[in-house]
Design an enzyme around this catalytic site. Structure first.
Site, mmCIF file in Angstrom:
data_model
loop_
_atom_site.group_PDB
_atom_site.id
_atom_site.type_symbol
_atom_site.label_atom_id
_atom_site.label_comp_id
_atom_site.label_asym_id
_atom_site.label_seq_id
_atom_site.Cartn_x
_atom_site.Cartn_y
_atom_site.Cartn_z
ATOM 1 N N GLY A 54 12.432 8.337 60.500
ATOM 2 C CA GLY A 54 12.782 8.431 59.087
ATOM 3 C C GLY A 54 14.220 7.999 58.943
ATOM 4 O O GLY A 54 14.604 6.955 59.463
ATOM 5 N N SER A 90 12.040 6.324 66.884
ATOM 6 C CA SER A 90 12.978 5.807 65.875
ATOM 7 C C SER A 90 14.184 6.759 65.693
ATOM 8 O O SER A 90 14.973 6.914 66.629
ATOM 9 C CB SER A 90 12.205 5.559 64.579
ATOM 10 N N ALA A 91 14.333 7.419 64.552
ATOM 11 C CA ALA A 91 15.464 8.346 64.367
ATOM 12 C C ALA A 91 15.466 9.439 65.439
ATOM 13 O O ALA A 91 16.528 9.869 65.899
ATOM 14 C CB ALA A 91 15.415 8.974 62.975
ATOM 15 N N HIS A 93 14.321 -0.158 66.931
ATOM 16 C CA HIS A 93 13.851 -1.293 66.114
ATOM 17 C C HIS A 93 14.763 -2.496 66.324
ATOM 18 O O HIS A 93 15.076 -3.217 65.375
ATOM 19 C CB HIS A 93 13.837 -0.942 64.615
ATOM 20 N N GLU A 118 10.682 -2.949 69.322
ATOM 21 C CA GLU A 118 9.469 -2.212 68.958
ATOM 22 C C GLU A 118 8.390 -2.441 70.012
ATOM 23 O O GLU A 118 8.052 -3.593 70.305
ATOM 24 C CB GLU A 118 8.988 -2.641 67.581
#
Lengths: 235, 235
Positions: free
Chosen positions: A90, A122-123, A159, A194
């Site tokens: 997020g 991700s985060a 990413h 990714e």
């Protein structure tokens, strides 16, 4: 001893949420009955309950139960006692703000250092580094600090995107942004594409997945490192 | 009365630095003998002197003298007495940190409100908004606040990029990021494409350049606004 998977993304193009990571998730959390989910990065206005339900659905495919950290009356104690944690993606500014506001940054760090199996996407991967300063996210909230878990001795750029040589856009490329980071900061940065992830196990940090990663060290020319590489030396 | 040009980018693809803005620069600073340059966003390791020399070279084409704010022994007084200011692009976190560290955020604001002609490009445009929270930059340094000049009653996203419908990348699009901003914040955001700028003059904020801009208001569907539009109502 740290046991963790730090993935660049939760989802690959054309796949279901966490689909490509299901085998890793099964292995990471084997013998663990319940995993705690940290939904604080809450993207796109999803409630914590909705985000937890989405993650739980994917975890079911790995035969695992997931429970949101917000469902515990004493979340710090829950982190201390759990065998497994997953932090979803997020917005990193929001995730870090919420971890500090709930006084959970340090307990989360300690839980992972004491052996709770950790998955980040991700985060959730970004915060495993020394700081959140190589996030791609927008600063939608002002966190009390950019310092994060530091369970690895460098930073991650999730990413990671290669420069597009056909682009006429004049905004900074990812590589330029990381170079700017190194004008002011010294930790190495792993540009994690990714489909790639770092696995921390047996006191080793290894690059996994199909792709190479791009490594940025202060005052060095960036270079590629193949999947399977040992990144434990990087600091 | 505010007199300002807020440009998405300093440079268009295939052009020299500031080239497309030279006619605007001539008009903005007419009758002004010396413009103060704020080089604090200092991209890519350029020194303040080097960055100032680059900007001065472009300003010469408009028949204008430029002097770096770092060259003044009393920069606050210099801002108070000048008729013109230009803040160049780079990293917005660094620019905002340096403005606060040098105690120049408020003097810069007051100077512009008292009529000093202001040009911003990229990060220099970003800080004209209420906050820097819709920057695209990496948080390479922790500023004491995200609050910025607020000479316009909304925020700007410079270098605005439309979503690429062919992309398989799962990182957030610009539109998604701005939506996340609106989950936590209420100011409208103007997505300013490269080649566009806002002109503030005669108590009006107008969109200029060849392209339309994309406007994001909290809980509204984003919409396009044509060049030439009056954006003074947006707040």
């Amino acid at each position: 001893m740290i046991n963790a998977i730090l993935a660049s993304t939760s989802t690959l193009h054309g796949e279901d949420y966490l689909q490509y990571l299901i085998p890793e998730i099964k292995e990471l959390y084997k013998n663990i009955s319940e995993v705690i989910f940290i939904p604080f990065a809450r993207p796109g206005g999803l409630t914590h309950d909705e985000y937890t339900a989405k993650a739980a659905e994917a975890f079911e495919k790995a035969g695992l139960q997931l429970k949101g950290i917000h469902e515990f009356s004493t979340p710090e104690e829950a982190l201390r006692n759990t065998g497994g944690i997953f932090t979803g993606g997020g917005n990193t500014f929001l995730l870090v703000s919420e971890l500090y506001r709930n006084k959970l940054m340090q307990p989360l760090r300690e839980s992972i250092l004491h052996g709770a199996a950790y998955l980040g996407t991700s985060a959730g991967t970004n915060i495993a580094g020394l700081s959140m300063q190589t996030t791609n996210d927008m600063p939608i909230i002002y966190p009390p600090s950019f310092k994060t878990l530091g369970i690895i001795p460098f930073n991650i750029n999730p990413h990671y995107l290669d420069p597009d040589s056909n682009s006429t856009h004049k905004g900074e490329t990812r590589e330029t942004r990381i170079k700017e980071f190194h004008n002011l900061n010294s930790p190495p940065v792993v540009g994690l594409r990714e489909g790639s992830w770092l696995q921390i196990a047996d006191n080793k940090i290894s690059l996994k997945g199909k792709l190479s990663a791009r490594i940025f060290e202060k005052e060095k020319v960036p270079y590629e490192t193949d999947t399977g590489s040992d990144l434990s030396h990087l600091n």
